[in-house]
Design an enzyme around this catalytic site. Sequence first.
Site, mmCIF file in Angstrom:
data_model
loop_
_atom_site.group_PDB
_atom_site.id
_atom_site.type_symbol
_atom_site.label_atom_id
_atom_site.label_comp_id
_atom_site.label_asym_id
_atom_site.label_seq_id
_atom_site.Cartn_x
_atom_site.Cartn_y
_atom_site.Cartn_z
ATOM 1 N N ILE A 265 0.817 -1.217 0.000
ATOM 2 C CA ILE A 265 0.000 0.000 0.000
ATOM 3 C C ILE A 265 0.845 1.258 0.000
ATOM 4 C CG2 ILE A 265 -2.141 -0.893 0.988
ATOM 5 C CD1 ILE A 265 -1.090 -0.054 3.744
ATOM 6 N N GLY A 266 2.132 1.138 0.162
ATOM 7 C CA GLY A 266 2.960 2.346 0.173
ATOM 8 C C GLY A 266 4.427 2.016 0.052
ATOM 9 N N GLU B 17 10.820 5.160 2.821
ATOM 10 C CA GLU B 17 12.267 5.293 2.677
ATOM 11 C C GLU B 17 12.982 4.037 3.178
ATOM 12 O OE1 GLU B 17 15.692 8.147 4.391
ATOM 13 O OE2 GLU B 17 13.623 8.775 4.736
ATOM 14 N N PHE B 18 12.436 3.438 4.234
ATOM 15 C CA PHE B 18 13.074 2.266 4.831
ATOM 16 C C PHE B 18 12.574 0.959 4.250
ATOM 17 C CE2 PHE B 18 12.837 5.046 8.831
ATOM 18 C CZ PHE B 18 13.900 5.808 8.386
ATOM 19 N N ASP C 216 8.957 -1.162 2.022
ATOM 20 C CA ASP C 216 7.562 -1.119 1.594
ATOM 21 C C ASP C 216 6.617 -1.197 2.780
ATOM 22 O OD1 ASP C 216 8.434 -0.989 -0.931
ATOM 23 O OD2 ASP C 216 7.932 -3.059 -1.477
ATOM 24 N N VAL C 217 5.431 -0.636 2.581
ATOM 25 C CA VAL C 217 4.383 -0.750 3.580
ATOM 26 C C VAL C 217 3.298 -1.648 2.991
ATOM 27 C CG1 VAL C 217 2.733 0.488 5.016
ATOM 28 C CG2 VAL C 217 4.913 1.566 4.431
ATOM 29 N N ARG D 144 2.296 14.828 4.398
ATOM 30 C CA ARG D 144 2.562 13.476 3.869
ATOM 31 C C ARG D 144 2.794 12.470 4.989
ATOM 32 N NH1 ARG D 144 6.815 16.665 3.141
ATOM 33 N NH2 ARG D 144 8.578 16.209 4.494
ATOM 34 N N ASN D 145 3.135 12.962 6.180
ATOM 35 C CA ASN D 145 3.391 12.072 7.311
ATOM 36 C C ASN D 145 2.255 12.044 8.329
ATOM 37 O OD1 ASN D 145 5.802 11.122 6.346
ATOM 38 N ND2 ASN D 145 6.996 12.770 7.301
ATOM 39 N N ASP E 204 5.149 8.247 11.101
ATOM 40 C CA ASP E 204 6.482 8.395 10.576
ATOM 41 C C ASP E 204 7.447 8.965 11.609
ATOM 42 O OD1 ASP E 204 8.367 8.181 8.643
ATOM 43 O OD2 ASP E 204 7.114 9.056 7.112
HETATM 44 P P1 ADP Z 1 8.596 6.805 5.252
HETATM 45 O O1 ADP Z 1 9.076 6.605 6.644
HETATM 46 O O2 ADP Z 1 9.606 6.339 4.287
HETATM 47 O O3 ADP Z 1 8.128 8.195 4.983
HETATM 48 P P2 ADP Z 1 5.870 6.140 5.669
HETATM 49 O O4 ADP Z 1 5.730 5.638 7.052
HETATM 50 O O5 ADP Z 1 5.509 7.569 5.476
HETATM 51 O O6 ADP Z 1 7.325 5.849 5.117
HETATM 52 O O7 ADP Z 1 4.993 5.223 4.722
HETATM 53 C C1 ADP Z 1 4.951 5.403 3.327
HETATM 54 C C2 ADP Z 1 3.520 5.365 2.820
HETATM 55 O O8 ADP Z 1 2.887 4.127 3.176
HETATM 56 C C3 ADP Z 1 2.619 6.435 3.427
HETATM 57 O O9 ADP Z 1 2.705 7.640 2.736
HETATM 58 C C4 ADP Z 1 1.238 5.812 3.340
HETATM 59 O O10 ADP Z 1 0.702 5.992 2.041
HETATM 60 C C5 ADP Z 1 1.529 4.338 3.552
HETATM 61 N N1 ADP Z 1 1.359 3.995 4.968
HETATM 62 C C6 ADP Z 1 2.295 4.027 5.940
HETATM 63 N N2 ADP Z 1 1.792 3.656 7.133
HETATM 64 C C7 ADP Z 1 0.487 3.367 6.924
HETATM 65 C C8 ADP Z 1 -0.605 2.948 7.778
HETATM 66 N N3 ADP Z 1 -0.423 2.749 9.084
HETATM 67 N N4 ADP Z 1 -1.812 2.762 7.210
HETATM 68 C C9 ADP Z 1 -1.995 2.984 5.882
HETATM 69 N N5 ADP Z 1 -1.039 3.384 5.049
HETATM 70 C C10 ADP Z 1 0.206 3.582 5.535
HETATM 71 MG MG MG Z 2 6.722 9.436 5.189
#
Ligand code: ADP
Ligand code: MG
Length: 450
Positions: free
Chosen positions: A201-202, A205-206, A208-209, A318-319, A332
Amino acid sequence: MSVVQTPWQAGTECVANYDFQRRTDQDLPFTKGEVLTIVAVTKDPNWYKAKNKVGQVGFIPANYVQKREGVKAGTKLSLMPWFHGKITREQAERLLYPPETGLFLVRESTNYPGDYTLCVSCEGKVEHYRIIYKNGKLTIDEEAYFDNLMQLVEHYTNDADGLCTSLMKPKLMEGTVAAQDEFSRSGWTLKMKDLTLLQTIGRGEFGDVMLGDYRGSKVAVKCIKNDATAQAFVAEALVMTQLRHKNLVQLLGVIVEDRSSLFIVTEFMAKGSLVDYLRSRGRSVLGGDCLLKFSLDVSEGMEYLEANNFVHRDLAARNVLVSEDNIAKVSDFGLTKEASATQDTSKLPVKWTAPEALREKLFSTKSDVWSYGILLWEIYSFGRVPYPRIALKDVVPRVERGYKMDAPDGCPAIVYELMKQCWHLDPNQRPPFRKLREQLENIKTNLLYQ
Ligand code: ADP
Ligand code: MG
């Protein structure tokens, strides 16, 4: 013999180490891995009154559960505690003394920069195996290839596979604790068998989510990408064990499989990031009450961080994520640190970061307040990129000279006032989150009665 321990207070979270079947109607049955919240002590120190996730209340035996704690701040957790960085061959041999077959460490190769060396003690002698980095993979024998050092170590722990011995005991880097051990000690490890990964779903940086199913609930799972990001990943999970607030994305636990990988499991935020949410719905769908609600949600989460002395450092739309029921929550925590730590400024999001933080690495709750002002601007402009029409390289010099963005179209003057307060060049003149939250609440009340 009984062990005297301070009773757990109401609100304490516990994780079940075993299944428990009820003996009477008053007991609360549970299964291994379930999280329970203590409601009250009882006359018998071995029993507590507790509540489960769906709100059922009953008695539970204390010795079936483990208290869940925040991992102690300042603990140096490492996923690779056997990794000693740039040390010489001689230093490695000294560290592996006295000899103990199977004792090992990994160091950076001095002769071949970019490669690593696996040093293993074997029948009184230390063997040094070169680990070659080839086409993005690691290998010792050019037969077995690995994505990262953790996988390599895992492989040779299970099987000598040509080495003089299998890896039996890591020589720990001084002052570090194996992250895997610390997370289970504090009650935060979940079991992989309870988790089903469903879809990506995302991209973070570290790593995939993914969307997952954990014991019937939807969860988000952050999967680690490689060694270089491992440490930041652990730091994020570590911070999250210490935070609990309705406007912060909640950590459910971490999964450590075969000691070679780590997943961070958090609540699933069905409506995705706030910036995407604002952009995709826009002005025609989202009313002023909705924008105000998001602003208030974020200010409450940040007030909690402020009160607990955490600095986020990367607050931006975005966070912030939006839940199924439209609650905005800050997420984040990759850069979040307890106040006072400093950091590398090269990767900072310039348009969101306070001038003193960019200039002198002065991060504080007040630099978070600056970012919050930018976030308010993002909310009221329905997700526009800040400082439109100004080249990135010109942003900082202009801001330093006192330039402030105009109010977004249709933004109430009173909300724009708050943004400008957040953008005071003097950090001490910026309001605390507590004040911002109060003012937003007043605006909300006035809206209701006007
Ligand atoms: P990074 O630390 O690299 O910024 P993120 O934690 O922001 O990564 O996650 C990247 C993307 O994944 C987010 O912008 C969002 O779209 C999706 N995402 C992250 N955590 C969740 C969550 N708990 N529920 C739904 N989507 C999420
Ligand atoms: Mg982020």
